[in-house]
Design a protein around this motif. Sequence first.
Motif, short mmCIF file in Angstrom:
data_model
loop_
_atom_site.label_atom_id
_atom_site.label_comp_id
_atom_site.label_asym_id
_atom_site.label_seq_id
_atom_site.Cartn_x
_atom_site.Cartn_y
_atom_site.Cartn_z
N ARG A 175 25.44 -8.50 27.88
CA ARG A 175 26.54 -7.89 27.12
C ARG A 175 26.84 -8.64 25.83
NH1 ARG A 175 30.20 -7.56 32.62
NH2 ARG A 175 28.83 -6.11 33.75
N THR A 176 25.92 -9.52 25.44
CA THR A 176 26.08 -10.27 24.20
C THR A 176 24.92 -9.94 23.26
OG1 THR A 176 27.21 -12.09 25.34
CG2 THR A 176 26.28 -12.56 23.18
N PRO A 177 25.15 -9.10 22.25
CA PRO A 177 26.40 -8.39 22.02
C PRO A 177 26.52 -7.15 22.89
CG PRO A 177 24.84 -7.78 20.33
CD PRO A 177 24.15 -8.82 21.19
N SER A 178 27.73 -6.61 22.95
CA SER A 178 27.92 -5.25 23.42
C SER A 178 27.89 -4.33 22.20
CB SER A 178 29.27 -5.12 24.13
OG SER A 178 29.29 -5.91 25.31
N TRP A 179 27.91 -3.03 22.45
CA TRP A 179 27.80 -2.07 21.33
C TRP A 179 28.85 -0.99 21.49
CZ3 TRP A 179 24.42 -3.32 17.52
CH2 TRP A 179 23.49 -4.32 17.82
N MET A 180 29.65 -0.81 20.46
CA MET A 180 30.60 0.29 20.43
C MET A 180 29.88 1.51 19.86
SD MET A 180 34.31 0.42 18.56
CE MET A 180 35.23 1.96 18.37
N ILE A 181 29.79 2.55 20.67
CA ILE A 181 29.13 3.78 20.28
C ILE A 181 30.21 4.82 19.96
CG2 ILE A 181 27.46 5.54 20.96
CD1 ILE A 181 26.31 2.68 20.87
N PHE A 182 30.14 5.44 18.79
CA PHE A 182 31.18 6.40 18.42
C PHE A 182 30.60 7.46 17.50
CE2 PHE A 182 31.27 2.77 15.63
CZ PHE A 182 31.50 3.24 14.35
N ASP A 183 31.40 8.49 17.26
CA ASP A 183 30.90 9.60 16.45
C ASP A 183 31.68 9.73 15.15
OD1 ASP A 183 33.30 10.85 17.10
OD2 ASP A 183 32.39 12.48 18.24
N GLU A 184 31.35 10.78 14.41
CA GLU A 184 31.93 10.98 13.09
C GLU A 184 33.44 11.21 13.15
OE1 GLU A 184 32.16 11.48 8.87
OE2 GLU A 184 30.82 10.41 10.25
N LYS A 185 33.92 11.83 14.21
CA LYS A 185 35.36 12.08 14.32
C LYS A 185 36.14 10.77 14.28
CE LYS A 185 35.32 14.64 18.12
NZ LYS A 185 33.99 15.19 18.41
N LEU A 186 35.67 9.79 15.03
CA LEU A 186 36.38 8.50 15.03
C LEU A 186 36.16 7.76 13.71
CD1 LEU A 186 38.08 6.34 16.34
CD2 LEU A 186 36.03 5.47 17.48
N ARG A 187 34.94 7.76 13.21
CA ARG A 187 34.64 7.03 11.98
C ARG A 187 35.54 7.47 10.83
NH1 ARG A 187 33.78 7.66 6.75
NH2 ARG A 187 32.69 9.61 7.24
N ALA A 188 35.76 8.78 10.73
CA ALA A 188 36.51 9.32 9.61
C ALA A 188 38.02 9.32 9.84
CB ALA A 188 36.04 10.74 9.32
N SER A 189 38.46 9.06 11.08
CA SER A 189 39.87 9.25 11.39
C SER A 189 40.74 8.03 11.14
CB SER A 189 40.03 9.66 12.86
OG SER A 189 39.64 8.60 13.73
N LYS A 190 40.17 6.82 11.23
CA LYS A 190 41.01 5.62 11.09
C LYS A 190 40.13 4.39 10.90
CE LYS A 190 41.33 4.81 16.10
NZ LYS A 190 42.27 4.71 17.26
N PRO A 191 40.69 3.31 10.39
CA PRO A 191 39.92 2.07 10.29
C PRO A 191 39.63 1.53 11.68
CG PRO A 191 42.20 1.71 9.64
CD PRO A 191 42.04 3.17 9.80
N LEU A 192 38.45 1.00 11.87
CA LEU A 192 38.06 0.47 13.17
C LEU A 192 38.66 -0.90 13.44
CD1 LEU A 192 34.29 1.47 13.04
CD2 LEU A 192 36.12 2.64 14.29
N VAL A 193 39.09 -1.58 12.39
CA VAL A 193 39.68 -2.91 12.52
C VAL A 193 41.10 -2.89 12.00
CG1 VAL A 193 37.42 -3.98 12.25
CG2 VAL A 193 38.91 -3.74 10.26
N GLY A 194 41.86 -3.95 12.30
CA GLY A 194 43.21 -4.06 11.78
C GLY A 194 43.19 -4.44 10.31
#
Length: 573
Positions: free
Chosen positions: A389-408
């Motif tokens: 699990r080093t590294p792990s991988w966050m898998i996501f789609d376009e809806k999430l990418r375009a909706s908000k920043p992934l980091v603070g």
Amino acid sequence: MTSSITASRRGFIKSTLAGVAAAASVPAFAASAPTPLPKKWDGEADVIVVGFGGAGATTSIVAAQNGAKVIVLEKNPQNRHLSNTRMSGGIFHCPFKDGDPKALKDYAQAMFSGENIPTKEEGEIPEYSEGLAQIWADLSPTNLDFLQSLDPAFIGGSQPGFNKASFPNFPGAKECKYNAYRATYTKRMKNFNQKSFDSPKEQTSSGEAFWRCLEEGVKKQGNKIQVYWETPASELLKNAKGEVVGVVAMQNGKPMYFRGKKAVVLCSGGYEYNKPMRQAFLEGPGVNGWAFYGTTSNTGDGIAMGMAAGAGLQKVGKSAARVIVPTQVTHNGLRLGSITPSVGSPNSIVVDNFGKRYEAETKVTDNPSRYFFYKAAVSFDISALSYPRTPSWMIFDEKLRASKPLVGLGISVVGYGLVDWDEKNEKPLASGLILKADSIEELANLIKNHPENKGRMVPQNLVETVTRFNQFCDDKKDADFGRRPATLGKIDKGPFYAMPLVAGGPNTKGGLLADADRKVLAWDGTPIPRLYSVGEIASALKFVYQGGGNLTECLVYGRHVGKNVAALPDTTL
């Protein structure tokens, strides 16, 4: 004397990493003969405080309030003064005063050590946990009162999710009426923006507001507190009796000698950006398998100084950590991470290097599991002799990418200009930190070819994992890991993305061995006379961690130590 930061944002961002790197270089502490006491001191005070974050500021204020003169040694320049306190979310505990004091002590002791939990095998700090818990129970309900005594304009904002005991099954959890606040100066609290450190105090919240309040408290003490900027401490000085009577620090490449007539208090934080210490103490791959999102000034200086003076260590591998994105910015050969609240969002999952989920993603960001989720991330495969699990991988789609920043964007390394990230996540995509593909299978092959995956990804695994997760979304039930139903959103709108995640968080917690009064101890448990520690350098929260705990111990034990050291008689040389 200290003052509010006056540097412009542009200048701050341009020079922060370079300036901090120069001031925060890791000192060498090779075994050598102790430095003799100087014939002339460059500065004298009743108390020397090493480090000017929340712990150092609180200790200094209360020592000054009790009649002591204080010198603070801070490695950062004044106009680039970053600390974990300032970069934090500004959460601090303040249980309601009508709670049961005995229950509060029991709950604190469970968090610190756990030996009052029937199933706990062994207490983390059983020799000192009861005393630590008693001080916590005595002082933590007045934390907001203390802060507002420094600045009446300061507000303890309501913080949903933190205004209760995070561990409801612990002894005393219900009866103690636990509570936490978020620091703010604004009545309608918002997530503060990236210009917070440049903003008027009245517009700040979170860690910036917490720091501004302490800064007001320091100013109120007038010349009782003197801050030496760009003056990193490097060695503790003892007299013939073995008492710590001073500190050697470096300023402009030259040693300076500071006399602490009553005590020296180490408040210099953890070792997040000390490469040898990370390799020695952290579980798993300590260099590339971890990242942190606090100040790059935390290089373990105080821990090394304490060890050189004979201090023992305790639970040094403990950390307030989960899985976060490691950015492409480095310091001392280590990657800066960024707080990653998007993990567990709809339209995303987290998988291991082989393409399989291994936990409910909401555990990464939910209380209380998010503060020790790193344990899952550094799991060791004893058959393959690797960290799957080093590294792990966050898998996501376009809806999430375009909706908000992934980091603070407002706090941590992005909020203070150490890492550049945009609201639509386009900059990390352009840099190659985030991988992009038109299909899940294509994305899996990109991960497989990533140097940190080492060819372990099985594309069919990832395709099946996403398909299975999407079915859970239709069923509104995660049959594998029980993820919160409200977060179940399909990964079905291309393009598709992958972002690496490694163990990490705001800070390490383990360090110097210290008792309930925060006296630094030798390995045999005897105090090193006149040496104390407060904060992350020797955190009380050794067993588990409730959000805001580190700021809370700055207030609780800073107040306790500040009062105690001010009352000590002077040492002799």
